[in-house]
Design a protein around this motif. Structure first.
Motif, PDB file in Angstrom:
ATOM      1  N   ALA A  18       0.822  -1.209   0.000  1.00  0.00           N
ATOM      2  CA  ALA A  18       0.000   0.000   0.000  1.00  0.00           C
ATOM      3  C   ALA A  18       0.856   1.259   0.000  1.00  0.00           C
ATOM      4  O   ALA A  18       0.563   2.214  -0.724  1.00  0.00           O
ATOM      5  CB  ALA A  18      -0.931  -0.002   1.209  1.00  0.00           C
ATOM      6  N   ILE A  19       1.921   1.265   0.792  1.00  0.00           N
ATOM      7  CA  ILE A  19       2.819   2.419   0.815  1.00  0.00           C
ATOM      8  C   ILE A  19       3.498   2.584  -0.545  1.00  0.00           C
ATOM      9  O   ILE A  19       3.601   3.701  -1.059  1.00  0.00           O
ATOM     10  CB  ILE A  19       3.869   2.264   1.934  1.00  0.00           C
ATOM     11  CG1 ILE A  19       3.198   2.356   3.297  1.00  0.00           C
ATOM     12  CG2 ILE A  19       4.953   3.328   1.807  1.00  0.00           C
ATOM     13  CD1 ILE A  19       4.109   2.000   4.455  1.00  0.00           C
ATOM     14  N   GLY A  20       3.940   1.491  -1.137  1.00  0.00           N
ATOM     15  CA  GLY A  20       4.591   1.548  -2.438  1.00  0.00           C
ATOM     16  C   GLY A  20       3.681   2.065  -3.531  1.00  0.00           C
ATOM     17  O   GLY A  20       4.094   2.880  -4.361  1.00  0.00           O
ATOM     18  N   GLU A  21       2.445   1.616  -3.540  1.00  0.00           N
ATOM     19  CA  GLU A  21       1.512   2.078  -4.568  1.00  0.00           C
ATOM     20  C   GLU A  21       1.152   3.543  -4.365  1.00  0.00           C
ATOM     21  O   GLU A  21       0.987   4.278  -5.322  1.00  0.00           O
ATOM     22  CB  GLU A  21       0.255   1.213  -4.561  1.00  0.00           C
ATOM     23  CG  GLU A  21       0.488  -0.149  -5.149  1.00  0.00           C
ATOM     24  CD  GLU A  21      -0.768  -0.992  -5.188  1.00  0.00           C
ATOM     25  OE1 GLU A  21      -1.828  -0.534  -4.709  1.00  0.00           O
ATOM     26  OE2 GLU A  21      -0.680  -2.123  -5.686  1.00  0.00           O
ATOM     27  N   ARG A  22       1.021   3.952  -3.126  1.00  0.00           N
ATOM     28  CA  ARG A  22       0.658   5.340  -2.852  1.00  0.00           C
ATOM     29  C   ARG A  22       1.798   6.300  -3.191  1.00  0.00           C
ATOM     30  O   ARG A  22       1.568   7.392  -3.680  1.00  0.00           O
ATOM     31  CB  ARG A  22       0.276   5.499  -1.389  1.00  0.00           C
ATOM     32  CG  ARG A  22      -0.240   6.882  -1.067  1.00  0.00           C
ATOM     33  CD  ARG A  22      -0.863   6.907   0.260  1.00  0.00           C
ATOM     34  NE  ARG A  22      -2.141   6.196   0.144  1.00  0.00           N
ATOM     35  CZ  ARG A  22      -3.179   6.444   0.903  1.00  0.00           C
ATOM     36  NH1 ARG A  22      -3.094   7.325   1.846  1.00  0.00           N
ATOM     37  NH2 ARG A  22      -4.292   5.781   0.749  1.00  0.00           N
ATOM     38  N   MET A  23       3.029   5.900  -2.921  1.00  0.00           N
ATOM     39  CA  MET A  23       4.185   6.779  -3.142  1.00  0.00           C
ATOM     40  C   MET A  23       4.843   6.569  -4.504  1.00  0.00           C
ATOM     41  O   MET A  23       5.731   7.319  -4.882  1.00  0.00           O
ATOM     42  CB  MET A  23       5.220   6.555  -2.042  1.00  0.00           C
ATOM     43  CG  MET A  23       4.702   6.901  -0.670  1.00  0.00           C
ATOM     44  SD  MET A  23       5.923   6.616   0.577  1.00  0.00           S
ATOM     45  CE  MET A  23       6.722   8.205   0.567  1.00  0.00           C
ATOM     46  N   GLY A  24       4.461   5.527  -5.221  1.00  0.00           N
ATOM     47  CA  GLY A  24       5.046   5.258  -6.529  1.00  0.00           C
ATOM     48  C   GLY A  24       6.440   4.649  -6.452  1.00  0.00           C
ATOM     49  O   GLY A  24       7.262   4.871  -7.329  1.00  0.00           O
ATOM     50  N   ILE A  25       6.692   3.901  -5.379  1.00  0.00           N
ATOM     51  CA  ILE A  25       7.990   3.256  -5.170  1.00  0.00           C
ATOM     52  C   ILE A  25       7.782   1.748  -5.251  1.00  0.00           C
ATOM     53  O   ILE A  25       6.748   1.242  -4.841  1.00  0.00           O
ATOM     54  CB  ILE A  25       8.570   3.633  -3.787  1.00  0.00           C
ATOM     55  CG1 ILE A  25       8.717   5.149  -3.670  1.00  0.00           C
ATOM     56  CG2 ILE A  25       9.895   2.957  -3.551  1.00  0.00           C
ATOM     57  CD1 ILE A  25       9.085   5.611  -2.284  1.00  0.00           C
ATOM     58  N   ALA A  26       8.781   1.042  -5.745  1.00  0.00           N
ATOM     59  CA  ALA A  26       8.683  -0.410  -5.846  1.00  0.00           C
ATOM     60  C   ALA A  26       8.522  -1.025  -4.453  1.00  0.00           C
ATOM     61  O   ALA A  26       9.184  -0.620  -3.494  1.00  0.00           O
ATOM     62  CB  ALA A  26       9.915  -0.983  -6.518  1.00  0.00           C
ATOM     63  N   THR A  27       7.643  -1.994  -4.351  1.00  0.00           N
ATOM     64  CA  THR A  27       7.365  -2.644  -3.079  1.00  0.00           C
ATOM     65  C   THR A  27       8.597  -3.341  -2.527  1.00  0.00           C
ATOM     66  O   THR A  27       8.843  -3.319  -1.321  1.00  0.00           O
ATOM     67  CB  THR A  27       6.232  -3.670  -3.256  1.00  0.00           C
ATOM     68  OG1 THR A  27       5.108  -2.997  -3.813  1.00  0.00           O
ATOM     69  CG2 THR A  27       5.827  -4.274  -1.946  1.00  0.00           C
ATOM     70  N   THR A  28       9.397  -3.931  -3.398  1.00  0.00           N
ATOM     71  CA  THR A  28      10.602  -4.615  -2.930  1.00  0.00           C
ATOM     72  C   THR A  28      11.585  -3.645  -2.292  1.00  0.00           C
ATOM     73  O   THR A  28      12.259  -3.994  -1.323  1.00  0.00           O
ATOM     74  CB  THR A  28      11.289  -5.363  -4.083  1.00  0.00           C
ATOM     75  OG1 THR A  28      11.552  -4.448  -5.143  1.00  0.00           O
ATOM     76  CG2 THR A  28      10.428  -6.499  -4.591  1.00  0.00           C
ATOM     77  N   THR A  29      11.657  -2.427  -2.801  1.00  0.00           N
ATOM     78  CA  THR A  29      12.537  -1.417  -2.219  1.00  0.00           C
ATOM     79  C   THR A  29      12.072  -1.055  -0.816  1.00  0.00           C
ATOM     80  O   THR A  29      12.883  -0.946   0.116  1.00  0.00           O
ATOM     81  CB  THR A  29      12.564  -0.152  -3.104  1.00  0.00           C
ATOM     82  OG1 THR A  29      12.961  -0.521  -4.418  1.00  0.00           O
ATOM     83  CG2 THR A  29      13.503   0.883  -2.545  1.00  0.00           C
ATOM     84  N   ILE A  30      10.783  -0.879  -0.646  1.00  0.00           N
ATOM     85  CA  ILE A  30      10.242  -0.546   0.678  1.00  0.00           C
ATOM     86  C   ILE A  30      10.487  -1.686   1.651  1.00  0.00           C
ATOM     87  O   ILE A  30      10.886  -1.457   2.799  1.00  0.00           O
ATOM     88  CB  ILE A  30       8.744  -0.213   0.579  1.00  0.00           C
ATOM     89  CG1 ILE A  30       8.572   1.090  -0.186  1.00  0.00           C
ATOM     90  CG2 ILE A  30       8.123  -0.097   1.962  1.00  0.00           C
ATOM     91  CD1 ILE A  30       7.160   1.473  -0.456  1.00  0.00           C
ATOM     92  N   ARG A  31      10.276  -2.903   1.214  1.00  0.00           N
ATOM     93  CA  ARG A  31      10.523  -4.051   2.091  1.00  0.00           C
ATOM     94  C   ARG A  31      11.995  -4.143   2.492  1.00  0.00           C
ATOM     95  O   ARG A  31      12.321  -4.427   3.636  1.00  0.00           O
ATOM     96  CB  ARG A  31      10.093  -5.341   1.405  1.00  0.00           C
ATOM     97  CG  ARG A  31       8.612  -5.502   1.336  1.00  0.00           C
ATOM     98  CD  ARG A  31       8.232  -6.865   0.805  1.00  0.00           C
ATOM     99  NE  ARG A  31       6.795  -6.929   0.685  1.00  0.00           N
ATOM    100  CZ  ARG A  31       6.153  -7.232  -0.421  1.00  0.00           C
ATOM    101  NH1 ARG A  31       6.820  -7.544  -1.508  1.00  0.00           N
ATOM    102  NH2 ARG A  31       4.835  -7.261  -0.451  1.00  0.00           N
ATOM    103  N   LYS A  32      12.873  -3.905   1.522  1.00  0.00           N
ATOM    104  CA  LYS A  32      14.307  -3.970   1.786  1.00  0.00           C
ATOM    105  C   LYS A  32      14.705  -2.929   2.833  1.00  0.00           C
ATOM    106  O   LYS A  32      15.403  -3.248   3.800  1.00  0.00           O
ATOM    107  CB  LYS A  32      15.082  -3.740   0.492  1.00  0.00           C
ATOM    108  CG  LYS A  32      16.573  -3.801   0.649  1.00  0.00           C
ATOM    109  CD  LYS A  32      17.317  -3.714  -0.677  1.00  0.00           C
ATOM    110  CE  LYS A  32      16.700  -2.746  -1.633  1.00  0.00           C
ATOM    111  NZ  LYS A  32      17.450  -2.544  -2.860  1.00  0.00           N
ATOM    112  N   TYR A  33      14.252  -1.688   2.689  1.00  0.00           N
ATOM    113  CA  TYR A  33      14.575  -0.650   3.666  1.00  0.00           C
ATOM    114  C   TYR A  33      13.927  -0.924   5.015  1.00  0.00           C
ATOM    115  O   TYR A  33      14.491  -0.596   6.059  1.00  0.00           O
ATOM    116  CB  TYR A  33      14.192   0.731   3.144  1.00  0.00           C
ATOM    117  CG  TYR A  33      15.137   1.226   2.080  1.00  0.00           C
ATOM    118  CD1 TYR A  33      16.502   1.295   2.337  1.00  0.00           C
ATOM    119  CD2 TYR A  33      14.683   1.605   0.833  1.00  0.00           C
ATOM    120  CE1 TYR A  33      17.385   1.736   1.372  1.00  0.00           C
ATOM    121  CE2 TYR A  33      15.553   2.047  -0.133  1.00  0.00           C
ATOM    122  CZ  TYR A  33      16.905   2.116   0.129  1.00  0.00           C
ATOM    123  OH  TYR A  33      17.773   2.543  -0.824  1.00  0.00           O
TER     124      TYR A  33
END
Length: 73
Positions: A18-33
């Motif tokens: 949900a955060i990735g779709e809202r911010m336009g960032i890849a979900t894998t990047t968010i999970r990694k961070y």
């Protein structure tokens, strides 16, 4: 396989998705961070993750109740 992955992501809280779709960032990047921050801060982002998961679940429940009020009476 893609449908299974999507099902797991949204039904196992789906916070990072949900955060990735809202911010336009890849979900894998968010999970990694998120994983890096969890190790660096000894797990404190996990509390934030569970809070966001709870908030998303409540939000989903409230929106469904508004759309179909007769169903919950």
């Amino acid at each position: 396989m893609n449908k299974f992955k999507q099902f797991i992501e949204w039904h196992v809280f789906g916070v990072c998705t949900a955060i990735g779709e809202r911010m336009g960032i890849a979900t894998t990047t968010i999970r990694k961070y998120f994983i890096y921050l969890s190790f660096a801060t000894i797990g404190s982002p996990v509390i934030i993750y569970f809070f966001l998961a709870f908030w998303m679940n409540v939000k989903r429940y409230v929106l469904n109740a508004r759309r179909n009020p007769v169903r919950y009476l």
